[in-house]
Design an enzyme around this catalytic site. Structure first.
Site, mmCIF file in Angstrom:
data_model
loop_
_atom_site.group_PDB
_atom_site.id
_atom_site.type_symbol
_atom_site.label_atom_id
_atom_site.label_comp_id
_atom_site.label_asym_id
_atom_site.label_seq_id
_atom_site.Cartn_x
_atom_site.Cartn_y
_atom_site.Cartn_z
ATOM 1 N N ASP A 219 -6.832 5.286 -7.142
ATOM 2 C CA ASP A 219 -5.808 4.232 -7.155
ATOM 3 C C ASP A 219 -4.571 4.802 -7.845
ATOM 4 O O ASP A 219 -4.371 6.009 -7.830
ATOM 5 C CB ASP A 219 -6.346 2.969 -7.850
ATOM 6 C CG ASP A 219 -5.718 1.694 -7.301
ATOM 7 O OD1 ASP A 219 -4.486 1.550 -7.409
ATOM 8 O OD2 ASP A 219 -6.451 0.839 -6.770
ATOM 9 N N HIS A 242 -2.611 6.915 -5.806
ATOM 10 C CA HIS A 242 -1.609 6.060 -5.178
ATOM 11 C C HIS A 242 -0.246 6.182 -5.838
ATOM 12 O O HIS A 242 0.615 5.324 -5.651
ATOM 13 C CB HIS A 242 -2.076 4.594 -5.198
ATOM 14 C CG HIS A 242 -3.258 4.329 -4.319
ATOM 15 N ND1 HIS A 242 -3.817 3.075 -4.183
ATOM 16 C CD2 HIS A 242 -3.994 5.152 -3.526
ATOM 17 C CE1 HIS A 242 -4.844 3.141 -3.346
ATOM 18 N NE2 HIS A 242 -4.971 4.396 -2.936
#
Length: 393
Positions: A219, A242
């Site tokens: 993430d 991310h």
């Protein structure tokens, strides 16, 4: 009479001085001496709590020492406030979470520091053993959300140095409601497909510095939540992951804003995003302003520069899909590299609260060795120096 008393007086002064020196000597608590076993199996939670209780109650600086080996721990709450204003936790070993995700899965965190002041955590490996929970989530079964590996909440004057976090169930490190926190030489490692495993998450905190860290996760490498001010991030390697994200903001209608954030020198490799600002597409009084992203290298990044104000998972709870979050005074300076998609710069802002005073300075992003493209929706700003893709303002 005076001459007769002076030897006694000197003796008393000497005793008092020596006692003060003894009292002021820093103390070290070795968790093994308090019963911890470095076998990775024996529950050492009690020994760690005993060490914390002693260090917390100390009137002087104290050290908790964790020697080499693997120490199995259930949830540990290192709670303050403490008498000691300087507690050093030196870890030469590895702390191991339960492999059964049911033990911690419904807890907020595995290792939590709350209402402490002057704690320094150095070295060591935190093994969250999160792979079982990731597998549960990917299977579509009903699973617990998972525990954050390390959390500091409502605490001040914290240092984390040389720490490695492996395979957290959920977030690796959280800083919540803190002031004056420094993290340096931190390593975060988890599979690129691991869900919700943000590397470092900061919210409701001021004066946080994150330096010289390498983050590989599933993430956001670093996520910046509401109420974050005066945040400095420097020399970060991110990927997989991310990217570095401000947000998501605006989930709540009444929400503290984000301001004075600097990302200085970062490399993103194969990430979903580079530098991103994200807000929910719904009403809120939140904001993000005075943001600087500078000296950034993108290597095959899907969305190198992104403002997305239409975040709405499953299209639920976003009437009208209009974000109330105001994004302004964001500067992108000296950003170079390659995009994995044709649109390398995307500003998708709120129709009611357009992005304002966005600045692009010396930006060069390519897609398949050609100039990439830019997209602007409800965004206003300026460009200076060499800017590629051509500005869409």
């Amino acid at each position: 009479m005076g001459s007769q008393r002076s030897p006694l007086l000197l003796a008393l002064v000497s005793v008092f001085f020596c006692s003060s020196v003894v009292l002021a000597a820093p103390v070290t608590y070795n968790v093994v001496s308090l019963g911890a076993k470095a076998d990775g199996k024996t529950d050492s939670t009690r020994a760690f709590l005993d060490a914390w209780t002693k260090a917390c109650a100390s009137v002087t600086a104290s050290t908790i020492y964790v020697p080499a080996g693997r120490f199995y721990l259930r949830q540990v709450a290192f709670n303050g406030p403490c008498r000691s204003k300087a507690i050093f936790i030196r870890i030469d070993g590895t702390l191991v979470a339960p492999s059964d995700y049911g033990v911690l899965g419904n807890s907020d965190n595995w290792l939590g520091f709350s209402h402490v002041n002057g704690v320094t955590l150095s070295g060591g490996i935190l093994d969250g053993q999160g792979t079982g929970l990731w597998a549960c989530k990917s299977s579509g079964k009903s699973c617990p959300s998972g525990a954050t590996t390390l959390e500091f909440s409502n605490s001040n004057n914290i240092v984390v140095s040389g720490l490695t976090s492996l395979n957290s169930q959920m977030f690796h490190i959280v800083v919540n409601g803190c002031q004056n926190v420094k993290m340096q030489d931190v390593k975060v490692t988890a599979d690129g497909n691991s869900p919700n495993t943000d590397g470092i998450h900061v919210q409701l905190s001021s004066g946080v510095t994150i330096l010289n860290s390498k983050i590989r996760t599933g993430d956001d490498c670093i996520s910046i939540g509401p109420g974050t001010t005066n945040l400095w991030i420097e020399n970060i390697a991110c990927g997989p992951g991310h990217g570095i994200s401000i947000g998501s903001l605006g989930k709540d209608s009444n929400e503290a804003g984000v301001q004075n954030v600097t990302v200085n020198t970062a490399t993103f490799t194969g990430t979903q995003n580079g530098v991103r600002i994200k807000s929910w597409g719904r009403a809120s009084n939140g904001f993000a302003r005075n943001i600087l992203f500078q000296h950034v290298i993108m290597v095959n990044v899907q969305n190198p520069i992104l403002i997305d104000q239409n975040y709405c998972p499953d299209n639920k709870g976003c009437p009208g899909q209009v974000s109330g979050v105001k994004v302004s005074d964001v500067t992108y300076q000296d950003i170079h590299g390659s995009s994995a998609t044709e649109v390398a710069v995307k500003f998708d802002c709120s129709s009611e609260n357009p992005c304002s005073r966005i600045r692009l300075e010396n930006v060069k992003l390519t897609y398949q060795n050609q100039a990439a493209e830019a997209s602007c929706i409800h965004a206003a700003g300026t460009s200076s120096g060499f800017v590629q893709p051509t500005s869409c303002f």
